[in-house]
Structures are given as structure tokens and as C-alpha cells.
Design a protein around this motif. Structure first.
Motif, PDB file in Angstrom:
ATOM      1  N   GLU A   7      -0.866  -7.171  -5.964  1.00 16.76           N
ATOM      2  CA  GLU A   7      -0.852  -8.201  -4.911  1.00 16.76           C
ATOM      3  C   GLU A   7      -1.919  -7.928  -3.856  1.00 16.76           C
ATOM      4  O   GLU A   7      -2.532  -8.836  -3.304  1.00 16.76           O
ATOM      5  N   SER A   8      -2.122  -6.646  -3.534  1.00 16.30           N
ATOM      6  CA  SER A   8      -3.067  -6.309  -2.472  1.00 16.30           C
ATOM      7  C   SER A   8      -4.512  -6.517  -2.902  1.00 16.30           C
ATOM      8  O   SER A   8      -5.408  -6.635  -2.072  1.00 16.30           O
ATOM      9  N   SER A  46       2.948  -5.366  -4.196  1.00 14.72           N
ATOM     10  CA  SER A  46       2.350  -4.336  -3.344  1.00 14.72           C
ATOM     11  C   SER A  46       3.467  -3.513  -2.729  1.00 14.72           C
ATOM     12  O   SER A  46       4.478  -4.044  -2.280  1.00 14.72           O
ATOM     13  N   SER A  48       3.093  -1.481  -0.054  1.00 10.48           N
ATOM     14  CA  SER A  48       2.968  -1.337   1.401  1.00 10.48           C
ATOM     15  C   SER A  48       3.304  -2.660   2.068  1.00 10.48           C
ATOM     16  O   SER A  48       2.982  -3.726   1.564  1.00 10.48           O
ATOM     17  N   GLU A  49       3.978  -2.559   3.214  1.00  9.96           N
ATOM     18  CA  GLU A  49       4.334  -3.774   3.963  1.00  9.96           C
ATOM     19  C   GLU A  49       3.095  -4.311   4.664  1.00  9.96           C
ATOM     20  O   GLU A  49       2.233  -3.543   5.080  1.00  9.96           O
ATOM     21  N   PRO A  50       3.013  -5.614   4.820  1.00  5.70           N
ATOM     22  CA  PRO A  50       1.841  -6.155   5.518  1.00  5.70           C
ATOM     23  C   PRO A  50       1.849  -5.695   6.983  1.00  5.70           C
ATOM     24  O   PRO A  50       2.893  -5.543   7.597  1.00  5.70           O
ATOM     25  N   SER A  52       1.704  -5.686  10.821  1.00  2.00           N
ATOM     26  CA  SER A  52       2.060  -6.682  11.852  1.00  2.00           C
ATOM     27  C   SER A  52       0.915  -6.789  12.860  1.00  2.00           C
ATOM     28  O   SER A  52      -0.039  -6.011  12.830  1.00  2.00           O
ATOM     29  N   GLU A  99      -5.394  -1.065  12.949  1.00  2.00           N
ATOM     30  CA  GLU A  99      -5.404  -1.196  11.497  1.00  2.00           C
ATOM     31  C   GLU A  99      -5.352   0.177  10.827  1.00  2.00           C
ATOM     32  O   GLU A  99      -4.877   0.307   9.708  1.00  2.00           O
TER      33      GLU A  99
END
Lengths: 184, 167
Positions: A7-8, A46, A48-50, A52, A99
Motif C-alpha cells: 500500500e505504501s 501497510s 505503519s500508520e499514516p 498525523s 515527518e
């Protein structure tokens, strides 16, 4: 060779098979070598969480780490150190990249320690006991060099203050190869 | 920017304790207040009211010089403005003047500031430190009231005219 993209990074490019590699050797700027296909499905999820949005930073967050400066900031925007504090925290929010850090409390700690380091140095400049920034005669006896010695070695940059040392210990993996210049 | 409203005095004022001189921009203690606060009869000590009042003015001059010593010369006017327009500074000055009267009376007072410390007979000199111009208690009072700082804790500009009243 085929694979299911994540997904990433849901893109498939050419250049994996022997035949494709041969084509690459003949024509590296060819159409197929610059083609990427975005796969909609199936995709490996993915893990990892997106990330915020960058959290808000308030004076109360700063005072958790900058307690020695509390009395110089308790008048809010009327405090004599407030413009400097505000400028430093705005710069810290740019230089301590959300980031890269990604965790709210760690990020707030780093922003606070960065501002505290420079506030401490600025207080030394304001005090100016040696009259370096004055038309009065220079007082060599009071020209205290703001240094920190550890093991007989004089520390510089962020290591000059306790706050700077705390900051750099955590942020060094991210910041040591950065150019601390105009754009960063 | 200005001195905080809770601390600001629109105009330095006279009362039974301190009187303000607009030429020198300094506060001076009155004779009655000096006696009431210290129990020391300066009129008797200095043999006259005029002499005693002159002595109190001298104390104020020394105190102001000591306070101004901590700040750079570029802040001189700002310091005088702050001492004239701050309620907290006014109270601190009262404590300082009272303490200095006691200090002088006890011996080794600020007259030390006017001693050269040179003994020609024995060919030696004694250095008089600026901290000895006032008592150690006065030094602590100045420290606790923010008068020993090299820079101001508040951002303000000198207003020569406050609400139509000249400083």
C-alpha cells in the motif's frame, strides 16, 4: 518475476527479469524503462500508520522542559523573552522535522530542548557582564567564556549547554548529516 | 511596551515616607520616616535637620549609584524610569534606605566608599569592594527585588510624558 506491491508503494516498474535487464542495457532511456504502473489491487497492507498532522505547540508544552525560563515568560506575550521564545519555537518546528520524528511527545520534547538551548545562550549575551556589547570598558575578569568541559575537552555547538546536549543526544541520528543552513 | 499595569505608577509621588525630586529623578526619605523606621534620631546625630536631610540625600545618591552599577550605561535612563514608575521598586527603595541608615550607624557604613584605603604610614592599601558600599542585607534585598539584574525583566520604553504628565 512478479510481486504484489504494498500500500505504501503501489507501483510496478520494469527491469526485474533477465530479458528486461537486457533491454535496459540496450536502451536505458527507453519507454519501458521509464514506465511505472500503479496497482490498485491487490496490495499488501501497510504496517505503519499514516502520519498525523503536525501537532500544535503551546507555551505549556515548552514549560514542561523549560522550567527555568518560566518566570521570564509568565506574563505571556508581554514577557520580555516572549518574542525570542516564539521565534525559536517557530524555527524549531521547521528544523525538528515532524515527518522524521512522528511521535508527538518526543517531537515536543525536541522542540522545547532546541528552544531552551538558544534561550540559555541568549541570556548569557543579554547579561554581557564583560561589556562586550557596550561602550563601557571591557572587563576581562568578568568575561566568562560559556563553555562546558567534559573530560577535559571543551564542547561546542549543541553540547555547550545542558539543554543542547539533551537535544542532540536524541536528535543526532536525524540531524548530523543535515546542512543547518538557510533552507533548514 | 510598558511596565506591567499592576506595577506601574503613572507618576512618582510624595508621601510621608519618600519624596521625589524631578531634577535628579530620585526618591529621598523624609526625616520623620527615617526615625519611625529605624529608631535612629538623625537630627541629633547630625546636629540639625538640614544636615540630617542632606545625609539622607547622600544615602539615596549612593543607593542609586549602586543600583545603576549593575546595569550597563546604555540602560541608565531606563533604570531611573523603572525605579520611578514601579511600585515594587519604590517599596524596595524604602527597605534599602532604612537598611543603609542602620548600616552606617553600626559602623563600617557606606562612608567606606569614600575611603581611599591607602595607608601612607604603613605604605599599603586596602581595596574597598563595591559590595561593601551597602550592607550584605541590602545586597540581598536588591537581589530579591530584581534590582541586581543586568537586564530588565519587563520590556518597556521610557515615556517622558504619561497621560499629559511629565516625568
Amino acid at each position: 518475476m512478479s510481486f504484489i506491491p504494498m500500500e505504501s508503494n503501489p507501483y510496478v516498474t520494469w527491469g526485474n527479469s533477465m530479458n528486461e535487464m537486457f533491454l535496459d542495457l540496450l536502451n536505458p532511456f527507453g519507454y519501458f524503462q521509464n514506465l511505472a504502473v500503479q496497482v490498485v489491487s491487490p496490495l499488501i497492507p501497510s504496517y505503519s500508520e499514516p502520519l498525523s498532522d503536525q501537532p500544535d505547540y503551546e507555551l505549556s508544552d515548552f514549560l514542561v522542559w523549560g522550567k527555568p525560563f518560566e518566570e521570564y515568560l509568565n506574563d505571556g506575550e508581554d514577557s520580555f523573552l516572549y518574542p525570542l521564545y516564539y521565534a525559536l519555537t517557530e524555527l524549531a518546528k521547521i528544523r525538528v522535522r515532524w515527518e522524521l520524528v512522528g511521535h508527538e511527545r518526543i517531537w515536543k520534547q525536541l522542540v522545547s530542548l532546541y528552544a531552551c538551548h538558544y534561550l540559555e545562550l541568549h541570556l548569557q549575551i543579554l547579561k554581557d557582564e564583560a561589556n562586550r556589547l557596550s561602550l563601557n570598558p571591557y572587563e576581562k575578569d568578568k568575561d566568562y567564556k560559556y563553555v562546558m568541559e567534559v573530560g577535559g575537552e571543551v564542547q561546542d555547538d549543541f553540547k555547550m549547554t545542558h539543554f543542547g546536549r539533551m537535544f542532540w543526544f536524541i536528535y543526532k541520528p536525524y540531524g548530523q548529516f543535515s546542512h543547518w543552513g538557510i533552507n533548514y | 511596551m510598558a511596565i506591567l499595569a499592576s506595577d506601574f505608577l503613572t507618576r512618582p509621588y510624595n508621601d510621608e515616607t519618600l519624596e521625589y525630586d524631578y531634577d535628579t529623578h530620585q526618591y529621598y526619605m523624609t526625616l520623620d520616616a527615617s526615625f519611625n523606621n529605624t529608631g535612629i534620631d538623625l537630627v541629633e546625630l547630625w546636629q540639625g535637620e538640614e544636615n540630617a536631610q542632606f545625609y539622607l540625600k547622600l544615602i539615596s545618591n549612593v543607593l542609586y549609584t549602586v543600583i545603576l552599577r549593575f546595569k550597563d550605561e546604555k540602560y541608565r535612563e531606563k533604570t531611573l524610569y523603572y525605579l520611578s514608575h514601579s511600585k515594587k521598586a519604590r517599596k524596595a527603595l524604602i527597605k534599602l534606605i532604612v537598611d543603609t541608615v542602620h548600616y552606617n550607624h553600626s559602623g563600617g557604613g557606606f562612608m567606606t566608599a569614600y575611603q581611599t584605603g591607602i595607608n601612607l604610614h604603613e605604605m599599603k592599601s586596602l581595596r574597598i569592594e563595591p559590595e561593601q558600599f551597602v550592607s550584605p542585607i541590602a545586597n540581598e534585598i536588591m537581589k530579591n527585588n530584581g534590582l541586581e539584574t543586568r537586564y530588565f525583566r519587563q520590556d518597556f520604553i521610557v515615556e517622558y510624558d504619561t497621560m499629559g504628565v511629565e516625568w
